[in-house]
Scaffold this active site. Sequence first.
Site, PDB file in Angstrom:
ATOM      1  N   GLY A   1      65.758  48.672  55.570  1.00 20.53           N
ATOM      2  CA  GLY A   1      66.637  47.766  56.304  1.00 20.53           C
ATOM      3  C   GLY A   1      66.425  46.336  55.845  1.00 20.53           C
ATOM      4  O   GLY A   1      65.738  46.087  54.856  1.00 20.53           O
TER       5      GLY A   1
ATOM      6  N   ARG B   1      76.417  64.083  61.789  1.00 20.13           N
ATOM      7  CA  ARG B   1      76.407  64.274  63.234  1.00 20.13           C
ATOM      8  C   ARG B   1      75.659  65.526  63.682  1.00 20.13           C
ATOM      9  O   ARG B   1      75.407  65.707  64.868  1.00 20.13           O
ATOM     10  CB  ARG B   1      77.839  64.303  63.774  1.00 20.13           C
ATOM     11  CG  ARG B   1      78.560  62.988  63.600  1.00 20.13           C
ATOM     12  CD  ARG B   1      79.487  62.675  64.741  1.00 20.13           C
ATOM     13  NE  ARG B   1      80.048  61.338  64.616  1.00 20.13           N
ATOM     14  CZ  ARG B   1      81.126  61.047  63.885  1.00 20.13           C
ATOM     15  NH1 ARG B   1      81.727  62.005  63.181  1.00 20.13           N
ATOM     16  NH2 ARG B   1      81.589  59.819  63.834  1.00 20.13           N
TER      17      ARG B   1
ATOM     18  N   HIS C   1      62.297  56.080  44.494  1.00 18.61           N
ATOM     19  CA  HIS C   1      62.939  55.192  45.482  1.00 18.61           C
ATOM     20  C   HIS C   1      64.417  55.505  45.516  1.00 18.61           C
ATOM     21  O   HIS C   1      65.227  54.912  44.810  1.00 18.61           O
ATOM     22  CB  HIS C   1      62.705  53.727  45.103  1.00 18.61           C
ATOM     23  CG  HIS C   1      63.146  52.775  46.191  1.00 18.61           C
ATOM     24  ND1 HIS C   1      62.281  51.968  46.895  1.00 18.61           N
ATOM     25  CD2 HIS C   1      64.374  52.529  46.704  1.00 18.61           C
ATOM     26  CE1 HIS C   1      62.959  51.274  47.788  1.00 18.61           C
ATOM     27  NE2 HIS C   1      64.238  51.581  47.693  1.00 18.61           N
TER      28      HIS C   1
ATOM     29  N   GLU D   1      62.636  42.243  48.424  1.00 18.15           N
ATOM     30  CA  GLU D   1      63.971  42.605  47.898  1.00 18.15           C
ATOM     31  C   GLU D   1      64.934  41.438  48.153  1.00 18.15           C
ATOM     32  O   GLU D   1      65.616  40.960  47.261  1.00 18.15           O
ATOM     33  CB  GLU D   1      64.476  43.872  48.588  1.00 18.15           C
ATOM     34  CG  GLU D   1      65.902  44.254  48.218  1.00 18.15           C
ATOM     35  CD  GLU D   1      66.391  45.483  48.971  1.00 18.15           C
ATOM     36  OE1 GLU D   1      65.847  45.818  50.054  1.00 18.15           O
ATOM     37  OE2 GLU D   1      67.330  46.127  48.461  1.00 18.15           O
TER      38      GLU D   1
ATOM     39  N   HIS E   1      67.456  56.821  48.533  1.00 20.88           N
ATOM     40  CA  HIS E   1      67.682  57.054  49.965  1.00 20.88           C
ATOM     41  C   HIS E   1      68.586  58.253  50.166  1.00 20.88           C
ATOM     42  O   HIS E   1      69.574  58.441  49.440  1.00 20.88           O
ATOM     43  CB  HIS E   1      68.292  55.810  50.609  1.00 20.88           C
ATOM     44  CG  HIS E   1      67.367  54.628  50.644  1.00 20.88           C
ATOM     45  ND1 HIS E   1      66.601  54.298  51.742  1.00 20.88           N
ATOM     46  CD2 HIS E   1      67.063  53.703  49.690  1.00 20.88           C
ATOM     47  CE1 HIS E   1      65.880  53.229  51.469  1.00 20.88           C
ATOM     48  NE2 HIS E   1      66.127  52.858  50.242  1.00 20.88           N
TER      49      HIS E   1
ATOM     50  N   HIS F   1      59.442  48.627  51.897  1.00 20.59           N
ATOM     51  CA  HIS F   1      60.264  47.697  51.120  1.00 20.59           C
ATOM     52  C   HIS F   1      59.712  46.297  51.367  1.00 20.59           C
ATOM     53  O   HIS F   1      59.325  45.973  52.505  1.00 20.59           O
ATOM     54  CB  HIS F   1      61.712  47.684  51.618  1.00 20.59           C
ATOM     55  CG  HIS F   1      62.530  48.886  51.273  1.00 20.59           C
ATOM     56  ND1 HIS F   1      62.211  50.165  51.671  1.00 20.59           N
ATOM     57  CD2 HIS F   1      63.687  48.996  50.581  1.00 20.59           C
ATOM     58  CE1 HIS F   1      63.136  51.002  51.228  1.00 20.59           C
ATOM     59  NE2 HIS F   1      64.039  50.326  50.564  1.00 20.59           N
TER      60      HIS F   1
ATOM     61  N   ASP G   1      68.081  53.985  44.055  1.00 18.15           N
ATOM     62  CA  ASP G   1      68.168  53.458  45.424  1.00 18.15           C
ATOM     63  C   ASP G   1      69.267  54.156  46.239  1.00 18.15           C
ATOM     64  O   ASP G   1      68.961  55.032  47.057  1.00 18.15           O
ATOM     65  CB  ASP G   1      68.390  51.947  45.375  1.00 18.15           C
ATOM     66  CG  ASP G   1      67.940  51.235  46.638  1.00 18.15           C
ATOM     67  OD1 ASP G   1      68.230  50.040  46.765  1.00 18.15           O
ATOM     68  OD2 ASP G   1      67.323  51.891  47.502  1.00 18.15           O
TER      69      ASP G   1
ATOM     70  N   ASP H   1      61.141  56.503  56.728  1.00 17.16           N
ATOM     71  CA  ASP H   1      61.084  55.043  56.828  1.00 17.16           C
ATOM     72  C   ASP H   1      61.624  54.546  58.160  1.00 17.16           C
ATOM     73  O   ASP H   1      62.485  55.165  58.782  1.00 17.16           O
ATOM     74  CB  ASP H   1      61.770  54.379  55.638  1.00 17.16           C
ATOM     75  CG  ASP H   1      63.256  54.168  55.797  1.00 17.16           C
ATOM     76  OD1 ASP H   1      63.771  53.207  55.189  1.00 17.16           O
ATOM     77  OD2 ASP H   1      63.911  54.955  56.514  1.00 17.16           O
TER      78      ASP H   1
END
Length: 341
Positions: A172, A73, A17, A202, A19, A199, A280, A140
């Site tokens: 999110g 970008r 887990h 949380e 990101h 998720h 995380d 996700d």
Amino acid sequence: MTDLPTFIAGLPKVELHVHHVGSASPRIVAELAARHEGRSPVPADPEALADYFAFRDFAHFIEVYLSVVDLIRDADDVWLLTHEVARELARQQVRYAELTVTPYSHVNRGIPAPAFCEAIEDARKRAEADFGIALRWCFDIPGEAGLPAAEQTLRIALDERPDGLISFGLGGPEIGVPRPQFKPWFDQARAAGLRSVPHAGETTGPETIWDALRELGAERIGHGISAAQDPALLAHLAEQRIPLEISPTSNVRTRAVPSLDEHPLPRLVDAGVPISINSDDPPMFGTTLNDEYAVAARLLRLGPDGVAALARDAVAAAFLAPAEQARITAEIDAYLASAAR
Ligand SMILES: O=c1[nH]cnc2c1ncn2[C@@H]1O[C@H](CO)[C@@H](O)[C@H]1O
């Protein structure tokens, strides 16, 4: 026996887990910010960045997170970020990581889906060659973007289907983003062979975790810490061997939990719930995966044997072939044996 932080630093691990953008180090953020001539609220100076990564609440964390997403970008930025994240994971002896990426957010900022997927795949293969680490992807849905994001995330997953893609998630905010509405997209993702790892629990209560299990077919739960409030849910997770992906410092820094000493991790472990320890969004939370193992060792009163067991538990929860799980577990066992000499 060496001291515990040294033992942890050398311990072979997996991370389940973590990101993609959340792992952008201050150096990477500074480089990305510099590439875009400071047209961003994100400070390029690492000192200022540490202050910028202080969150009033979870909603503020998401706002800051998205300001870092804005720095990415083009496909070159995606490649740079991905390869550097892999370098940092490998430095911590991570052999395998399931990295959560959010294609919707990048395509929405003008990076075409094929270019995004090509960049992460090329960086993944290069990282395997350069650092010996195996990366896999969880795509996700950014929950705050709702059902349009669900549709586009699934489309990208099924139309591009990068080789490293293994799971489908939902990130999110949870407040105001009920899980059941995403069922049609999780059903299609699972039917296509993707593993379900939303998720839940949380920043909201146990009912969100029940929804993730019953409506989204969750095989693991991101965070899931509010399960500690529901004995029936604890029993269900323990009996069905459904792992929670725990990131202790994240929960304190996003204000989901008041302090580490009040973190429910000991109660989850006492209830027999399978857990993995994760970081995380490590630079955003001022932590590393190794730091999170040290936090878990403190909260669970573990020595080297117990910490090695945490690493084995994460391997057992990974969407890895049994032979691969056995290989990494054997590495952990050999390392523990050698450290004990
Ligand atoms: O701890 C977390 N909980 C929920 N979402 C998170 C977390 N860390 C990073 N994200 C990311 O926040 C973005 C919101 O658009 C998503 O990309 C999600 O993956």
